[in-house]
Design an enzyme around this catalytic site. Structure first.
Site, PDB file in Angstrom:
ATOM      1  N   TYR A 130     -73.526  33.271 -84.632  1.00  0.00           N
ATOM      2  CA  TYR A 130     -74.258  33.705 -83.431  1.00  0.00           C
ATOM      3  C   TYR A 130     -75.761  33.769 -83.716  1.00  0.00           C
ATOM      4  CZ  TYR A 130     -76.189  37.531 -80.502  1.00  0.00           C
ATOM      5  OH  TYR A 130     -76.977  38.330 -79.710  1.00  0.00           O
TER       6      TYR A 130
HETATM    7  N1  LIG Z   1     -75.301  43.318 -78.078  1.00  0.00           N
HETATM    8  C1  LIG Z   1     -76.425  43.478 -78.763  1.00  0.00           C
HETATM    9  O1  LIG Z   1     -76.616  44.460 -79.510  1.00  0.00           O
HETATM   10  C2  LIG Z   1     -77.518  42.454 -78.629  1.00  0.00           C
HETATM   11  C3  LIG Z   1     -78.639  42.576 -79.433  1.00  0.00           C
HETATM   12  C4  LIG Z   1     -79.701  41.673 -79.246  1.00  0.00           C
HETATM   13  C5  LIG Z   1     -79.610  40.679 -78.284  1.00  0.00           C
HETATM   14  N2  LIG Z   1     -78.471  40.572 -77.527  1.00  0.00           N
HETATM   15  C6  LIG Z   1     -78.480  39.522 -76.484  1.00  0.00           C
HETATM   16  O2  LIG Z   1     -78.883  40.151 -75.284  1.00  0.00           O
HETATM   17  C7  LIG Z   1     -78.440  39.384 -74.159  1.00  0.00           C
HETATM   18  C8  LIG Z   1     -77.912  40.292 -73.081  1.00  0.00           C
HETATM   19  O3  LIG Z   1     -76.862  41.088 -73.613  1.00  0.00           O
HETATM   20  P1  LIG Z   1     -75.888  41.893 -72.605  1.00  0.00           P
HETATM   21  O4  LIG Z   1     -75.364  43.043 -73.343  1.00  0.00           O
HETATM   22  O5  LIG Z   1     -76.549  42.059 -71.282  1.00  0.00           O
HETATM   23  O6  LIG Z   1     -74.719  40.801 -72.461  1.00  0.00           O
HETATM   24  P2  LIG Z   1     -73.380  40.910 -71.605  1.00  0.00           P
HETATM   25  O7  LIG Z   1     -73.276  42.245 -70.946  1.00  0.00           O
HETATM   26  O8  LIG Z   1     -72.267  40.443 -72.480  1.00  0.00           O
HETATM   27  O9  LIG Z   1     -73.632  39.846 -70.421  1.00  0.00           O
HETATM   28  C9  LIG Z   1     -73.485  38.510 -70.645  1.00  0.00           C
HETATM   29  C10 LIG Z   1     -73.751  37.788 -69.346  1.00  0.00           C
HETATM   30  O10 LIG Z   1     -73.605  36.386 -69.584  1.00  0.00           O
HETATM   31  C11 LIG Z   1     -72.739  35.860 -68.580  1.00  0.00           C
HETATM   32  N3  LIG Z   1     -72.023  34.715 -69.095  1.00  0.00           N
HETATM   33  C12 LIG Z   1     -71.193  34.669 -70.161  1.00  0.00           C
HETATM   34  N4  LIG Z   1     -70.691  33.424 -70.291  1.00  0.00           N
HETATM   35  C13 LIG Z   1     -71.239  32.688 -69.296  1.00  0.00           C
HETATM   36  C14 LIG Z   1     -71.107  31.341 -68.903  1.00  0.00           C
HETATM   37  N5  LIG Z   1     -70.317  30.494 -69.585  1.00  0.00           N
HETATM   38  N6  LIG Z   1     -71.814  30.884 -67.823  1.00  0.00           N
HETATM   39  C15 LIG Z   1     -72.621  31.732 -67.132  1.00  0.00           C
HETATM   40  N7  LIG Z   1     -72.780  33.031 -67.454  1.00  0.00           N
HETATM   41  C16 LIG Z   1     -72.096  33.497 -68.519  1.00  0.00           C
HETATM   42  C17 LIG Z   1     -71.793  37.018 -68.274  1.00  0.00           C
HETATM   43  O11 LIG Z   1     -71.104  36.770 -67.070  1.00  0.00           O
HETATM   44  P3  LIG Z   1     -69.703  37.521 -66.709  1.00  0.00           P
HETATM   45  O12 LIG Z   1     -70.104  38.716 -65.900  1.00  0.00           O
HETATM   46  O13 LIG Z   1     -68.976  36.508 -65.936  1.00  0.00           O
HETATM   47  O14 LIG Z   1     -69.039  37.875 -68.010  1.00  0.00           O
HETATM   48  C18 LIG Z   1     -72.800  38.143 -68.211  1.00  0.00           C
HETATM   49  O15 LIG Z   1     -73.496  38.100 -66.976  1.00  0.00           O
HETATM   50  C19 LIG Z   1     -77.465  38.357 -74.721  1.00  0.00           C
HETATM   51  O16 LIG Z   1     -78.119  37.107 -74.821  1.00  0.00           O
HETATM   52  C20 LIG Z   1     -77.160  38.892 -76.127  1.00  0.00           C
HETATM   53  O17 LIG Z   1     -76.855  37.850 -77.026  1.00  0.00           O
HETATM   54  C21 LIG Z   1     -77.438  41.427 -77.673  1.00  0.00           C
END
Ligand SMILES: NC(=O)c1ccc[n+]([C@@H]2O[C@H](COP(=O)([O-])OP(=O)(O)OC[C@H]3O[C@@H](n4cnc5c(N)ncnc54)[C@H](OP(=O)(O)O)[C@@H]3O)[C@@H](O)[C@H]2O)c1
Length: 218
Positions: A130
């Site tokens: 990732y």
């Molecule tokens: N978790 C961490 O601690 C962390 C740290 C740093 C950065 N990040 C990054 O921060 C960002 C936002 O995180 P978050 O927590 O808001 O993520 P999240 O809640 O998992 O949301 C992911 C979003 O992406 C959409 N998605 C997933 N697969 C898709 C596809 N194939 N086509 C279109 N849309 C799709 C999901 O749609 P659905 O509603 O349909 O699922 C949802 O709207 C991500 O890029 C993540 O990698 C995360």
């Protein structure tokens, strides 16, 4: 007022971002993958466009973002495996660069990840993959001729947002609330002078507006 196209609007960060943008009078179009998400988006004042970034090519994405001034990518595979991380976190922003070129959209904001996330722990192959995919996308975004911002948050939390952050080209690793990430994205969207920047973000002491305007002043 601007027109913002969001990929990931139904996620943790995206669902906090779109109300800030519509509340400020901007129009928002959201790519969503499940048909049942359309109604809630519409009720929130967002124009839903159904589509899955894995299946869509740049041409389809260009059509979906037609008329937008800026794109936000806050989607992610969220631990769904290496293949999904490649196709969403890696290929997703890269397709958006191409699509932005076709649609004539100049501004791209990508939620990436702080590079030192997890460096002190062995989080396994999937996590390393990732991180590598996020980096692959970052490299492509930084090499593009768009007005891009890579926003690299620390570990995301669902704590309520303090509205205070540490936002800079390099910050010490820590947590950041999804509320604060959304607030920073919204402020960056209001501040187009901050562009071609990779910015790290954790919770901190400086009000969001002040943190962004400090970057605007260089
Ligand atoms: N978790 C961490 O601690 C962390 C740290 C740093 C950065 N990040 C990054 O921060 C960002 C936002 O995180 P978050 O927590 O808001 O993520 P999240 O809640 O998992 O949301 C992911 C979003 O992406 C959409 N998605 C997933 N697969 C898709 C596809 N194939 N086509 C279109 N849309 C799709 C999901 O749609 P659905 O509603 O349909 O699922 C949802 O709207 C991500 O890029 C993540 O990698 C995360």
């Amino acid at each position: 007022m601007a027109h913002i196209f969001i990929v990931g609007a139904t996620g943790g960060v995206g669902s906090r971002l779109h109300p800030i943008l519509t509340g400020a009078g901007h129009s928002v179009t959201a790519l969503h993958r499940k048909p049942e998400q359309a109604e809630a988006l519409q009720k929130a004042g967002v124009t839903p466009v159904e589509g899955n970034i894995i299946d869509m090519d740049a041409e389809a994405l260009a059509k979906a973002m037609s008329g937008a001034d800026a794109i936000v990518f806050s989607a992610g595979a969220a631990g769904a495996g290496k293949d999904k991380a490649t196709k969403i976190d890696g290929d997703g922003p890269i397709k958006l660069i191409d699509a932005a070129g076709q649609a004539g959209v100049k501004r791209l904001y990508v939620v990436s990840v702080i590079p030192d996330a997890g460096r002190t722990a062995d989080l396994g192959d999937g996590f390393e993959h990732y991180m590598a995919e996020k980096k692959r996308a970052d490299v492509a975004v930084a090499a593009s001729d768009l007005d891009w911002v890579l926003l690299r948050p620390g570990t995301l939390t669902d704590e309520s947002g303090s509205g205070r952050v540490d936002l800079n080209r390099a910050v010490s690793y820590g947590d950041v609330s999804r509320d604060n990430v959304a607030a920073v994205l919204a402020e960056l969207l209001e501040t187009p002078a901050v562009r071609k920047e990779a910015l790290e973000l954790v919770d901190g002491d400086m009000p969001v507006r002040q943190a962004v305007s400090a970057l605007e002043r260089g």
